[in-house]
Scaffold this motif. Structure first.
Motif, PDB file in Angstrom:
ATOM      1  N   PRO A  75       4.285  12.010   4.110  1.00  0.00           N
ATOM      2  CA  PRO A  75       4.278  10.601   4.234  1.00  0.00           C
ATOM      3  C   PRO A  75       5.418   9.812   4.685  1.00  0.00           C
ATOM      4  O   PRO A  75       5.714   8.816   5.622  1.00  0.00           O
ATOM      5  CB  PRO A  75       3.681  10.831   2.776  1.00  0.00           C
ATOM      6  CG  PRO A  75       2.847  11.159   2.413  1.00  0.00           C
ATOM      7  CD  PRO A  75       3.280  12.915   2.786  1.00  0.00           C
ATOM      8  N   ASN A  76       6.888  10.880   4.280  1.00  0.00           N
ATOM      9  CA  ASN A  76       8.050  10.146   4.259  1.00  0.00           C
ATOM     10  C   ASN A  76       7.881   9.945   5.740  1.00  0.00           C
ATOM     11  O   ASN A  76       8.849   9.526   6.268  1.00  0.00           O
ATOM     12  CB  ASN A  76       9.175  10.492   3.229  1.00  0.00           C
ATOM     13  CG  ASN A  76      10.031   9.716   3.236  1.00  0.00           C
ATOM     14  OD1 ASN A  76       9.795   8.490   3.577  1.00  0.00           O
ATOM     15  ND2 ASN A  76      11.383  10.712   2.842  1.00  0.00           N
ATOM     16  N   MET A  77       8.009  11.259   5.821  1.00  0.00           N
ATOM     17  CA  MET A  77       8.268  11.864   7.284  1.00  0.00           C
ATOM     18  C   MET A  77       8.163  11.360   8.190  1.00  0.00           C
ATOM     19  O   MET A  77       8.070  10.728   9.485  1.00  0.00           O
ATOM     20  CB  MET A  77       8.457  13.396   7.501  1.00  0.00           C
ATOM     21  CG  MET A  77       9.351  14.198   7.275  1.00  0.00           C
ATOM     22  SD  MET A  77       9.967  14.272   4.927  1.00  0.00           S
ATOM     23  CE  MET A  77      10.907  15.042   4.166  1.00  0.00           C
ATOM     24  N   ASN A  78       6.273  10.858   8.329  1.00  0.00           N
ATOM     25  CA  ASN A  78       5.611  10.010   9.080  1.00  0.00           C
ATOM     26  C   ASN A  78       5.430   8.715   9.388  1.00  0.00           C
ATOM     27  O   ASN A  78       6.188   8.381  10.364  1.00  0.00           O
ATOM     28  CB  ASN A  78       4.313  10.553   8.057  1.00  0.00           C
ATOM     29  CG  ASN A  78       2.562  10.123   9.771  1.00  0.00           C
ATOM     30  OD1 ASN A  78       2.969  10.559  10.432  1.00  0.00           O
ATOM     31  ND2 ASN A  78       1.924   9.075   9.171  1.00  0.00           N
ATOM     32  N   TYR A 116      -0.178  11.555   5.548  1.00  0.00           N
ATOM     33  CA  TYR A 116      -0.293  12.610   6.042  1.00  0.00           C
ATOM     34  C   TYR A 116      -0.177  12.486   7.406  1.00  0.00           C
ATOM     35  O   TYR A 116      -1.253  11.653   7.900  1.00  0.00           O
ATOM     36  CB  TYR A 116      -0.377  14.282   5.632  1.00  0.00           C
ATOM     37  CG  TYR A 116      -0.856  14.693   3.415  1.00  0.00           C
ATOM     38  CD1 TYR A 116       0.330  15.841   3.658  1.00  0.00           C
ATOM     39  CD2 TYR A 116      -0.910  13.807   2.602  1.00  0.00           C
ATOM     40  CE1 TYR A 116       1.121  15.775   1.990  1.00  0.00           C
ATOM     41  CE2 TYR A 116      -0.226  13.957   1.134  1.00  0.00           C
ATOM     42  CZ  TYR A 116       0.583  15.398   1.223  1.00  0.00           C
ATOM     43  OH  TYR A 116       1.029  15.705   0.308  1.00  0.00           O
ATOM     44  N   ASN A 117       0.034  13.850   8.034  1.00  0.00           N
ATOM     45  CA  ASN A 117       0.216  13.806   9.655  1.00  0.00           C
ATOM     46  C   ASN A 117      -0.838  15.002   9.698  1.00  0.00           C
ATOM     47  O   ASN A 117      -0.163  15.867   8.988  1.00  0.00           O
ATOM     48  CB  ASN A 117       0.779  14.049  10.640  1.00  0.00           C
ATOM     49  CG  ASN A 117       0.972  14.557  12.107  1.00  0.00           C
ATOM     50  OD1 ASN A 117       0.050  14.773  12.254  1.00  0.00           O
ATOM     51  ND2 ASN A 117       1.556  14.091  12.211  1.00  0.00           N
ATOM     52  N   LEU A 118      -2.023  14.435   9.461  1.00  0.00           N
ATOM     53  CA  LEU A 118      -3.452  15.755   9.499  1.00  0.00           C
ATOM     54  C   LEU A 118      -2.789  17.073  10.161  1.00  0.00           C
ATOM     55  O   LEU A 118      -3.307  18.257  10.117  1.00  0.00           O
ATOM     56  CB  LEU A 118      -4.479  15.361   9.731  1.00  0.00           C
ATOM     57  CG  LEU A 118      -5.366  14.515   8.892  1.00  0.00           C
ATOM     58  CD1 LEU A 118      -6.072  14.223   9.058  1.00  0.00           C
ATOM     59  CD2 LEU A 118      -4.797  14.217   7.090  1.00  0.00           C
ATOM     60  N   ARG A 133       9.659  13.447  -0.137  1.00  0.00           N
ATOM     61  CA  ARG A 133       7.828  13.831   0.835  1.00  0.00           C
ATOM     62  C   ARG A 133       7.309  13.033   1.129  1.00  0.00           C
ATOM     63  O   ARG A 133       6.359  12.321   1.989  1.00  0.00           O
ATOM     64  CB  ARG A 133       8.575  15.067   1.210  1.00  0.00           C
ATOM     65  CG  ARG A 133       7.580  15.874   0.463  1.00  0.00           C
ATOM     66  CD  ARG A 133       7.611  17.332   0.895  1.00  0.00           C
ATOM     67  NE  ARG A 133       7.602  18.248   0.068  1.00  0.00           N
ATOM     68  CZ  ARG A 133       5.692  18.650   0.167  1.00  0.00           C
ATOM     69  NH1 ARG A 133       4.990  17.729   1.335  1.00  0.00           N
ATOM     70  NH2 ARG A 133       5.516  19.168  -0.910  1.00  0.00           N
ATOM     71  N   TRP A 134       6.645  13.190  -0.447  1.00  0.00           N
ATOM     72  CA  TRP A 134       5.684  11.907  -0.778  1.00  0.00           C
ATOM     73  C   TRP A 134       5.470  10.759  -1.282  1.00  0.00           C
ATOM     74  O   TRP A 134       4.716  10.085  -1.460  1.00  0.00           O
ATOM     75  CB  TRP A 134       5.003  13.089  -2.521  1.00  0.00           C
ATOM     76  CG  TRP A 134       4.681  13.936  -2.153  1.00  0.00           C
ATOM     77  CD1 TRP A 134       3.811  15.081  -1.260  1.00  0.00           C
ATOM     78  CD2 TRP A 134       4.548  15.085  -3.541  1.00  0.00           C
ATOM     79  NE1 TRP A 134       3.702  16.355  -1.376  1.00  0.00           N
ATOM     80  CE2 TRP A 134       4.076  16.273  -3.166  1.00  0.00           C
ATOM     81  CE3 TRP A 134       5.102  14.363  -4.570  1.00  0.00           C
ATOM     82  CZ2 TRP A 134       4.210  17.816  -4.092  1.00  0.00           C
ATOM     83  CZ3 TRP A 134       4.986  15.962  -5.045  1.00  0.00           C
ATOM     84  CH2 TRP A 134       4.135  17.469  -5.191  1.00  0.00           C
ATOM     85  N   TYR A 174      14.394   6.667  -0.319  1.00  0.00           N
ATOM     86  CA  TYR A 174      13.362   7.778   0.705  1.00  0.00           C
ATOM     87  C   TYR A 174      14.582   8.485   1.919  1.00  0.00           C
ATOM     88  O   TYR A 174      14.425   9.230   1.671  1.00  0.00           O
ATOM     89  CB  TYR A 174      12.830   7.367   1.427  1.00  0.00           C
ATOM     90  CG  TYR A 174      11.462   6.954  -0.491  1.00  0.00           C
ATOM     91  CD1 TYR A 174      11.322   7.966  -0.703  1.00  0.00           C
ATOM     92  CD2 TYR A 174      11.223   5.448  -0.565  1.00  0.00           C
ATOM     93  CE1 TYR A 174      10.460   7.990  -1.575  1.00  0.00           C
ATOM     94  CE2 TYR A 174      10.152   5.438  -1.401  1.00  0.00           C
ATOM     95  CZ  TYR A 174       9.586   6.462  -2.053  1.00  0.00           C
ATOM     96  OH  TYR A 174       8.356   6.158  -2.990  1.00  0.00           O
ATOM     97  N   TRP A 175      16.027   7.805   2.095  1.00  0.00           N
ATOM     98  CA  TRP A 175      16.730   9.029   2.617  1.00  0.00           C
ATOM     99  C   TRP A 175      18.065   8.495   2.589  1.00  0.00           C
ATOM    100  O   TRP A 175      17.921   7.580   1.743  1.00  0.00           O
ATOM    101  CB  TRP A 175      16.808   7.890   4.449  1.00  0.00           C
ATOM    102  CG  TRP A 175      14.530   8.640   5.144  1.00  0.00           C
ATOM    103  CD1 TRP A 175      13.885   7.566   5.013  1.00  0.00           C
ATOM    104  CD2 TRP A 175      14.291   9.753   5.360  1.00  0.00           C
ATOM    105  NE1 TRP A 175      12.528   8.420   5.506  1.00  0.00           N
ATOM    106  CE2 TRP A 175      13.157   9.521   5.996  1.00  0.00           C
ATOM    107  CE3 TRP A 175      14.747  11.294   5.360  1.00  0.00           C
ATOM    108  CZ2 TRP A 175      12.721  10.509   6.433  1.00  0.00           C
ATOM    109  CZ3 TRP A 175      13.975  12.727   5.409  1.00  0.00           C
ATOM    110  CH2 TRP A 175      13.105  11.936   6.170  1.00  0.00           C
TER     111      TRP A 175
END
Length: 600
Positions: A254-257, A266-268, A538-539, A579-580
């Motif tokens: 999720p964090n990267m998305n 999530y990016n599925l 990342r979550w 988060y970053w």
């Protein structure tokens, strides 16, 4: 940015590497006197460049003064216990990350001719920039390589292919280390000179992932499936696939998305790719005739071994340290040993949050098991709890100490409670996972090698379980690499190795229910392996999870012991911007068209 400055500065360093013998591949020291033509035309010296690049991998088990050894104290795994002015508790855990160049944060490398491989306060991103510079120069000079030794195991063409594969893999790993902390940056695909104009426009996280995956795919084509005995520790086909699996799982998170403008989900598509990559990794490991999941009897040899500096469960790891003494002068032991056992006054202890993550032997979370007794909390628990944590009443020594209790007196007013409070806080627990039996100033057992795998076989099963669950759910199979598996089946492989039952059906009925058990299993299996902190980010659950950090509050009256827990006030500050990681302001001012992370 220092990222660019270090990258350029290292141009002058490539010619200083010594010529390592093949059997001493990772034992490299600086030695002046070689020019570029000499370095890159001969296999031994070219190999020396790659060997030196291995030493830029951050090794959490090497340096006794490595302040990054305990990033678990940034998460809910452990608590920094010193109340003096040490920066982990008083700066990092208070959220003051901007221009904080310590432990995880910043791009320092702190190069020293006296000890270039390991130095106080070296940061993973700084080491990454240095390592990328080294291997980029090697790749750009690969066509000069023409003089090869006569090795029984490999032809000259194979030797050249392996060196290219290792260079590409190291570049991909280091680039992954940067982007997982700082988000998308520019491609670091060549060695820059001081006169070069660098396109510093930040790329999306997915673009960065695609670029490093292309390196890993090429590396997998070039690397061997295993190495002869004298070459242990070098990257293989399995290593390339394992890093790819991990990088894709992060890209799916999720964090990267959200970094790329997507939803907090999530990016599925990436999750499916990550699951398939994990299966391909497992297939490669099985085909290697080298890697294996260690049985329970050998389980702790993943981190401590009297016979080998290599774990056969480690699919990827840094060069290992020599045999260690049991006290704080040894690599990293100051973090894990309390001061009364030969460690530092600056140390950490497991949190109550961590202890509560270990299930009962019935395979249930403690809050879900009706037979769990909070006043007899340590019986009938996941056996990893005993292996990873010293608890109240545990015997901590091989022999009987003459000047202190043999068993842990963790209650208020007990010996160890009082000793801990002389320097600060007390959580009621001590680290055990990275301590071998006798690693104390009573038994003084020395000669043990500390090991720190960066990716273990078990992690790949957990990576697959998470990715597969998000992509297709708990019990739908995914096939790749000649293997077929469900998320639940992968989780059960990790659990069965330590004698835990299969995932209880109460947790397998939905993606959401299994997600929580997968995350819990990652906490337990990968406890104190520097994953939890990055997982929370990342979550995108760190702001919630880190709100309350607890310690044990144990009361003793006669023979009666009462177990409670107490919140450690002000233990963490974590906000949206955390988060970053922030790029230091001094470095931001040196580069145009490069944007800071949000909130900094």
């Amino acid at each position: 940015m220092k990222l660019k400055i270090i990258y350029i500065y290292l141009a002058i360093m490539v010619g200083i590497f010594s010529i390592p013998a093949c059997e001493d591949y990772l034992d490299v020291s600086p030695d002046l006197g070689l020019d570029d033509e000499e370095v890159y035309s001969n296999y031994e010296t070219f190999q020396g460049v790659i060997a030196h690049a291995y030493w830029t991998l951050h090794n959490y088990a090497y340096d006794p003064h490595d302040w990054d050894s305990e990033i678990g104290t940034l998460s809910d795994e452990a608590q920094h216990l010193s109340t003096n002015s040490k920066p982990i508790a008083n700066v990092a855990n208070q959220g003051l990350w901007q221009d904080f160049d310590w432990i995880e944060f910043g791009f320092d490398y702190n190069w020293s001719e006296g000890d270039p491989e390991r130095k106080l306060r070296k940061q993973p991103a700084g080491e990454a920039v240095v390592g990328i510079r080294m291997v980029n120069l090697a790749l750009e000079n690969l066509d000069k390589l023409e003089n090869f030794p006569d090795l029984a195991n490999f032809t000259p063409e194979e030797m050249k292919r392996h060196l290219e594969g290792e260079a590409r893999l190291i570049r991909a790993w280091h680039y992954f280390q940067i982007i997982q902390r700082y988000g998308g940056i520019f491609f670091m695909n060549r060695s820059f000179e001081s006169t070069d104009l660098v396109d510093s426009t930040r790329r999306s996280y997915q673009e960065c992932t695609d670029w490093l995956i292309s390196d890993l795919d090429k590396a997998a084509e070039l690397l061997p499936k295993n190495w002869p005995v004298n070459f242990e520790g070098r990257a293989t086909v399995t290593t390339a696939k394992a890093i790819k699996s991990m990088a894709l799982l992060y890209a799916a998170s999720p964090n990267m998305n959200m970094f790329d403008g997507g939803a907090n989900a999530y990016n599925l598509t990436r999750a499916q790719e990550a699951a398939e990559a994990a299966l391909e990794t497992l297939a490669a490991a099985e085909n290697s005739a080298y890697y294996r999941m260690l049985p329970l009897a050998e389980y702790k040899q993943n981190w401590c071994s009297a016979t080998s500096g290599i774990s056969y469960e480690a699919l990827w790891g840094p060069p290992q340290s020599n045999a260690n003494a049991p006290t704080a002068t040894s690599a990293g032991n100051g973090w894990y040993n309390p001061h009364w056992d030969g460690g530092w006054a600056v140390w950490s202890g497991p949190t109550q949050n961590a202890v509560d993550k270990f299930e009962t032997v019935n395979g249930l979370a403690i809050e879900d098991d009706p037979v769990y007794n909070p006043q007899d909390p340590f019986i009938n628990r996941d056996p990893r709890l005993d292996m990873f944590v010293y608890k109240n009443g545990d015997n901590m020594y091989i022999s009987s100490p003459s000047n202190k209790p043999a068993t842990l007196e963790a209650w208020n007013g007990g010996y160890h409670d009082l000793q801990a409070k002389t320097v600060g806080l007390w959580t009621g627990y001590l680290h055990r996972k990275h301590r071998w039996d006798g690693a104390n100033n009573v038994d003084n057992v020395a000669g043990v090698k500390r090991i720190f795998p960066l990716i273990r076989y078990a992690q790949v099963y957990l990576d697959f379980a998470e990715a597969a669950n998000e992509a297709v759910g708990p019990t739908t199979a995914i096939s790749a690499g000649g293997k077929t598996m469900t998320a639940v089946q992968a989780l059960n492989v990790v659990r069965s190795r330590v004698g835990m039952p299969d995932v209880d059906p109460m947790y397998t009925g939905s993606k959401e229910a299994l997600r929580e058990r997968i995350r819990n299993e990652r906490f337990v299996e990968l406890y104190q392996e520097m994953h939890r902190w990055h997982d929370l980010r990342r979550w995108r659950i760190a702001d919630e999870v880190l709100k309350e950090i607890y310690r044990a509050d144990i009361l003793k009256s006669g023979s009666t012991i009462i177990y409670n827990k107490e919140e450690i006030e002000g233990a963490r500050v974590f906000e949206e911007r955390h988060y970053w990681y922030p790029f230091p302001n001094s470095e931001m001012r040196q580069v145009e068209n490069f944007t800071q992370n949000p909130g900094w």
